[in-house]
Write a protein that holds these residues in place. Structure first.
Motif, PDB file in Angstrom:
ATOM      1  N   TYR A 147       0.824  -1.206   0.000  1.00 23.55           N
ATOM      2  CA  TYR A 147       0.000   0.000   0.000  1.00 23.55           C
ATOM      3  C   TYR A 147       0.861   1.260   0.000  1.00 23.55           C
ATOM      4  CZ  TYR A 147      -3.789   3.203   1.267  1.00 23.55           C
ATOM      5  OH  TYR A 147      -4.698   4.230   1.259  1.00 23.55           O
ATOM      6  N   SER A 148       1.940   1.260   0.785  1.00 18.50           N
ATOM      7  CA  SER A 148       2.766   2.455   0.920  1.00 18.50           C
ATOM      8  C   SER A 148       3.590   2.731  -0.329  1.00 18.50           C
ATOM      9  CB  SER A 148       3.696   2.313   2.133  1.00 18.50           C
ATOM     10  OG  SER A 148       2.956   2.095   3.308  1.00 18.50           O
ATOM     11  N   LEU A 149       4.211   1.691  -0.899  1.00 19.06           N
ATOM     12  CA  LEU A 149       5.083   1.893  -2.045  1.00 19.06           C
ATOM     13  C   LEU A 149       4.313   2.108  -3.340  1.00 19.06           C
ATOM     14  CD1 LEU A 149       7.858  -0.752  -1.284  1.00 19.06           C
ATOM     15  CD2 LEU A 149       7.896   1.703  -0.836  1.00 19.06           C
ATOM     16  N   CYS A 150       3.135   1.510  -3.450  1.00 18.26           N
ATOM     17  CA  CYS A 150       2.336   1.667  -4.664  1.00 18.26           C
ATOM     18  C   CYS A 150       1.479   2.929  -4.652  1.00 18.26           C
ATOM     19  CB  CYS A 150       1.433   0.455  -4.870  1.00 18.26           C
ATOM     20  SG  CYS A 150       2.305  -1.053  -5.350  1.00 18.26           S
ATOM     21  N   PHE A 151       1.292   3.546  -3.489  1.00 24.84           N
ATOM     22  CA  PHE A 151       0.381   4.682  -3.407  1.00 24.84           C
ATOM     23  C   PHE A 151       0.812   5.862  -4.283  1.00 24.84           C
ATOM     24  CE2 PHE A 151      -1.630   8.434  -1.670  1.00 24.84           C
ATOM     25  CZ  PHE A 151      -2.922   7.998  -1.408  1.00 24.84           C
ATOM     26  N   LYS A 167       9.024  16.994  -6.588  1.00 25.43           N
ATOM     27  CA  LYS A 167       9.815  18.217  -6.663  1.00 25.43           C
ATOM     28  C   LYS A 167       9.005  19.435  -6.235  1.00 25.43           C
ATOM     29  CE  LYS A 167      12.776  20.790  -9.864  1.00 25.43           C
ATOM     30  NZ  LYS A 167      13.293  20.867 -11.265  1.00 25.43           N
ATOM     31  N   HIS A 168       7.720  19.457  -6.556  1.00 24.28           N
ATOM     32  CA  HIS A 168       6.896  20.629  -6.255  1.00 24.28           C
ATOM     33  C   HIS A 168       6.290  20.581  -4.853  1.00 24.28           C
ATOM     34  CE1 HIS A 168       6.166  21.441 -10.828  1.00 24.28           C
ATOM     35  NE2 HIS A 168       7.379  21.793 -10.427  1.00 24.28           N
ATOM     36  N   GLY A 169       6.086  19.401  -4.319  1.00 22.15           N
ATOM     37  CA  GLY A 169       5.421  19.334  -3.021  1.00 22.15           C
ATOM     38  C   GLY A 169       6.091  18.470  -1.984  1.00 22.15           C
ATOM     39  N   GLY A 170       7.230  17.853  -2.325  1.00 19.94           N
ATOM     40  CA  GLY A 170       7.910  17.009  -1.367  1.00 19.94           C
ATOM     41  C   GLY A 170       7.215  15.663  -1.199  1.00 19.94           C
ATOM     42  N   ILE A 171       7.560  14.985  -0.120  1.00 24.85           N
ATOM     43  CA  ILE A 171       7.017  13.650   0.121  1.00 24.85           C
ATOM     44  C   ILE A 171       5.513  13.687   0.378  1.00 24.85           C
ATOM     45  CG2 ILE A 171       7.396  13.679   2.614  1.00 24.85           C
ATOM     46  CD1 ILE A 171       8.062  10.705   0.242  1.00 24.85           C
ATOM     47  N   ARG A 172       5.015  14.784   0.917  1.00 28.05           N
ATOM     48  CA  ARG A 172       3.577  14.901   1.195  1.00 28.05           C
ATOM     49  C   ARG A 172       2.777  14.938  -0.098  1.00 28.05           C
ATOM     50  NH1 ARG A 172       2.141  19.450   5.473  1.00 28.05           N
ATOM     51  NH2 ARG A 172       0.129  18.445   5.062  1.00 28.05           N
ATOM     52  N   ARG A 173       3.350  15.473  -1.152  1.00 30.80           N
ATOM     53  CA  ARG A 173       2.659  15.527  -2.436  1.00 30.80           C
ATOM     54  C   ARG A 173       2.524  14.146  -3.059  1.00 30.80           C
ATOM     55  NH1 ARG A 173      -1.365  17.538  -5.075  1.00 30.80           N
ATOM     56  NH2 ARG A 173      -1.055  17.627  -7.330  1.00 30.80           N
ATOM     57  N   LEU A 174       3.392  13.220  -2.694  1.00 36.13           N
ATOM     58  CA  LEU A 174       3.301  11.856  -3.211  1.00 36.13           C
ATOM     59  C   LEU A 174       2.220  11.042  -2.504  1.00 36.13           C
ATOM     60  CD1 LEU A 174       7.067  10.905  -3.567  1.00 36.13           C
ATOM     61  CD2 LEU A 174       5.520  11.758  -5.335  1.00 36.13           C
ATOM     62  N   TYR A 175       1.767  11.513  -1.332  1.00 36.36           N
ATOM     63  CA  TYR A 175       0.779  10.757  -0.550  1.00 36.36           C
ATOM     64  C   TYR A 175      -0.435  11.618  -0.212  1.00 36.36           C
ATOM     65  CZ  TYR A 175       4.370   7.196   0.033  1.00 36.36           C
ATOM     66  OH  TYR A 175       5.311   6.224  -0.195  1.00 36.36           O
ATOM     67  N   PRO A 176      -1.102  12.186  -1.225  1.00 39.39           N
ATOM     68  CA  PRO A 176      -2.313  12.965  -0.929  1.00 39.39           C
ATOM     69  C   PRO A 176      -3.483  12.044  -0.580  1.00 39.39           C
ATOM     70  CG  PRO A 176      -1.961  12.860  -3.292  1.00 39.39           C
ATOM     71  CD  PRO A 176      -0.784  12.186  -2.656  1.00 39.39           C
ATOM     72  N   LEU A 214       4.075   0.628 -14.270  1.00 37.69           N
ATOM     73  CA  LEU A 214       4.946   0.827 -13.106  1.00 37.69           C
ATOM     74  C   LEU A 214       4.325   0.226 -11.848  1.00 37.69           C
ATOM     75  CD1 LEU A 214       6.110   4.535 -13.583  1.00 37.69           C
ATOM     76  CD2 LEU A 214       7.386   2.454 -14.101  1.00 37.69           C
ATOM     77  N   GLU A 215       3.014   0.344 -11.716  1.00 39.06           N
ATOM     78  CA  GLU A 215       2.330  -0.220 -10.556  1.00 39.06           C
ATOM     79  C   GLU A 215       2.439  -1.741 -10.534  1.00 39.06           C
ATOM     80  OE1 GLU A 215      -2.185  -0.181  -8.628  1.00 39.06           O
ATOM     81  OE2 GLU A 215      -1.716   0.980 -10.432  1.00 39.06           O
ATOM     82  N   ILE A 216       2.286  -2.357 -11.706  1.00 39.04           N
ATOM     83  CA  ILE A 216       2.434  -3.817 -11.786  1.00 39.04           C
ATOM     84  C   ILE A 216       3.865  -4.226 -11.452  1.00 39.04           C
ATOM     85  CG2 ILE A 216       2.360  -5.791 -13.359  1.00 39.04           C
ATOM     86  CD1 ILE A 216       0.077  -4.397 -14.828  1.00 39.04           C
ATOM     87  N   GLY A 217       4.843  -3.460 -11.962  1.00 41.54           N
ATOM     88  CA  GLY A 217       6.239  -3.754 -11.644  1.00 41.54           C
ATOM     89  C   GLY A 217       6.544  -3.630 -10.165  1.00 41.54           C
ATOM     90  N   MET A 218       5.987  -2.605  -9.515  1.00 39.44           N
ATOM     91  CA  MET A 218       6.187  -2.451  -8.081  1.00 39.44           C
ATOM     92  C   MET A 218       5.531  -3.593  -7.309  1.00 39.44           C
ATOM     93  SD  MET A 218       7.516  -0.841  -5.593  1.00 39.44           S
ATOM     94  CE  MET A 218       8.081   0.683  -6.366  1.00 39.44           C
ATOM     95  N   GLY A 219       4.337  -4.008  -7.750  1.00 37.64           N
ATOM     96  CA  GLY A 219       3.680  -5.150  -7.110  1.00 37.64           C
ATOM     97  C   GLY A 219       4.502  -6.412  -7.229  1.00 37.64           C
ATOM     98  N   TYR A 220       5.125  -6.625  -8.401  1.00 37.41           N
ATOM     99  CA  TYR A 220       5.976  -7.804  -8.592  1.00 37.41           C
ATOM    100  C   TYR A 220       7.211  -7.721  -7.700  1.00 37.41           C
ATOM    101  CZ  TYR A 220       9.118 -11.123 -10.823  1.00 37.41           C
ATOM    102  OH  TYR A 220       9.991 -12.151 -11.063  1.00 37.41           O
ATOM    103  N   PHE A 221       7.792  -6.521  -7.584  1.00 40.84           N
ATOM    104  CA  PHE A 221       8.965  -6.352  -6.715  1.00 40.84           C
ATOM    105  C   PHE A 221       8.615  -6.682  -5.269  1.00 40.84           C
ATOM    106  CE2 PHE A 221      11.178  -3.465  -3.794  1.00 40.84           C
ATOM    107  CZ  PHE A 221      12.481  -3.906  -3.954  1.00 40.84           C
ATOM    108  N   ILE A 222       7.470  -6.208  -4.801  1.00 39.98           N
ATOM    109  CA  ILE A 222       7.054  -6.470  -3.426  1.00 39.98           C
ATOM    110  C   ILE A 222       6.779  -7.955  -3.236  1.00 39.98           C
ATOM    111  CG2 ILE A 222       5.232  -6.020  -1.729  1.00 39.98           C
ATOM    112  CD1 ILE A 222       5.011  -3.212  -2.947  1.00 39.98           C
TER     113      ILE A 222
END
Length: 428
Positions: free
Chosen positions: A84-88, A123-132, A383-391
């Motif tokens: 959930y965290s890495l794919c979000f 770049k525009h919002g930091g880590i918080r922008r990646l997890y709205p 990319l989401e499928i690739g991340m799921g496979y990595f996890i």
């Protein structure tokens, strides 16, 4: 005594020779008895030593099961949190591309462009922008699970009592339970809609800036469910297709999951039965004792393999695979629903005016590039499928490492203990 007389006493068959042979045989018998007693004591000592290694130094099956269950639960929870965290961030970027109408976006939305979108948001919002709206999804899932669990417990008793009265009353109670289960979508839809607004809105055009804005929009959407509200028709254009899609995808997900898991379980059982049959045939030639020990060891092995440690990875793998298949199948419908959800919210630079679900489908086909227009952000989906496979791969290696860690000296499956048990069987 003369020399000839003495030599006569030493001759074969004389009384002194007979007495000497009897005494030697008696001494040899005593020595042989002593050696046999010593060998018995040594064998008993060896058996006691081997038994101490193979039994007393091996923990009980119950302790092994408890440790494996705890480890399996930790790995399962850790895998779900990591997924959930890495794919979000990837999911947020995909939703942003799906909700914004763009002409001929299929050729643009490659995996490289998806990575660029994620980097630009960071770049525009930091880590918080990646997890709205990161916690809103967890809140929605928690509310849905708690509501369904409580409703099932209550309605199960009602349905059983109704079936005892009449079959018609039982059918009505069943349909009532299904209708009540759908009611949870009314408070959840504004929650997910505002979460989508948080993901789509730009830094220079914010609709939700704080918790107060979120609650204001949430209450406004809840009031829009009332038939007299002017936003009622527009809200239902997205709400009804969203409920139907959730219902269809849930059924599809469960069906695919069960099918894959049953196939996996049947393949496992077939291979284990083949190995068991070969071992039983071999042990039948050795005797019934070997067959009994084999059946008990197979039972213990199956019991250990039923722990959470050995079942969490197949369940996680089947869940990820079924989720990917369901998401790919429902991707075009999600695109249409997301466009309807962000309409009239203020996040679009140029607001859309879709009159209904089918009007959105028609105009997307005609104005944005045909069937490809229903797959915006497909590269981010890759990319989401690739991340799921990595996890999934990481969880597999974590499972193997945990399994190896639990088999260090002191467990019932170590090489030393197995050798000691085989040696004890030979000694006995």
């Amino acid at each position: 005594m003369t020399l000839s007389a003495y030599l006569g006493l030493l001759s074969l068959g004389s009384t002194i020779q007979t007495r000497y042979n009897a005494e030697c045989q008696e001494e040899e018998q005593h020595e042989l008895d002593a050696l046999r007693a010593m060998a018995q004591h040594i064998s008993a000592a060896e058996i006691d030593t081997v038994s101490a290694v193979s039994i007393h130094h091996a923990p009980s099956e119950r302790r092994v099961e408890v440790r494996e269950n705890i480890t399996g639960v930790v790995l399962a929870i850790g895998t779900m949190i990591a997924n959930y965290s890495l794919c979000f961030p990837i999911v947020a970027a995909r939703h942003r591309l799906q909700a914004l109408p763009t002409i001929h976006s299929y050729s643009r939305d490659t995996p490289l462009y998806g990575m660029h979108v994620i980097y630009r948001a960071y770049k525009h919002g930091g880590i918080r922008r990646l997890y709205p709206g990161f916690g809103l999804g967890l809140i929605g899932q928690t509310l849905s699970a708690a509501y369904e669990s409580g409703l099932n417990q209550i309605m199960l008793t009602v349905i059983i009592s109704a079936n005892r009265s009449s079959s018609t009353l039982g059918t009505c109670a069943t349909w009532l339970a299904k209708g009540l289960a759908l009611l949870i979508n009314i408070p959840l839809y504004p929650l997910y809609r505002n979460a989508l607004i948080l993901r789509v809105q730009q830094s220079n055009q914010r609709v939700i800036s704080n918790a107060h804005d979120f609650m204001r929009l949430y209450k406004r959407d809840l009031r829009a469910f009332w038939p007299g509200n002017p936003r009622h028709g527009q809200l239902l254009n997205g709400f009804i297709p969203s409920c139907l899609l959730n219902l269809i995808t849930e059924k599809m997900l469960i069906y695919i999951y069960r099918h894959i898991f049953q196939s996996f379980a049947s393949n496992n059982n077939t291979s284990s039965n083949d190995n068991s049959g070969e071992n039983t045939t071999t042990n039948n030639t050795a005797g019934s004792t070997s067959t009994t020990s084999l059946s008990s060891s197979n039972a213990n092995k199956k019991k250990r393999e039923a722990t959470v440690l050995h079942t969490f990875y197949p369940e996680i793998a089947c869940g990820v695979i079924s989720s990917i298949i369901t998401r790919v199948a429902s991707y075009p419908l999600e695109t249409v629903i997301y466009k309807l959800m962000v309409q009239d919210t203020g996040v679009l630079a140029v607001n859309t005016d879709y009159s209904s679900f089918f009007d959105c489908v028609k105009r997307t086909w005609q104005e944005e590039g045909g069937w490809k227009a229903f797959y915006p952000g497909w590269g981010t989906g890759v990319l989401e499928i690739g991340m799921g496979y990595f996890i999934l791969e990481a969880s597999w290696w974590a499972y193997r490492a945990s399994q190896w860690k639990l088999q260090v000296p002191g467990t019932s499956d170590t090489r030393t203990v197995r050798k000691a048990r085989k040696l004890r069987e030979r000694l006995l």
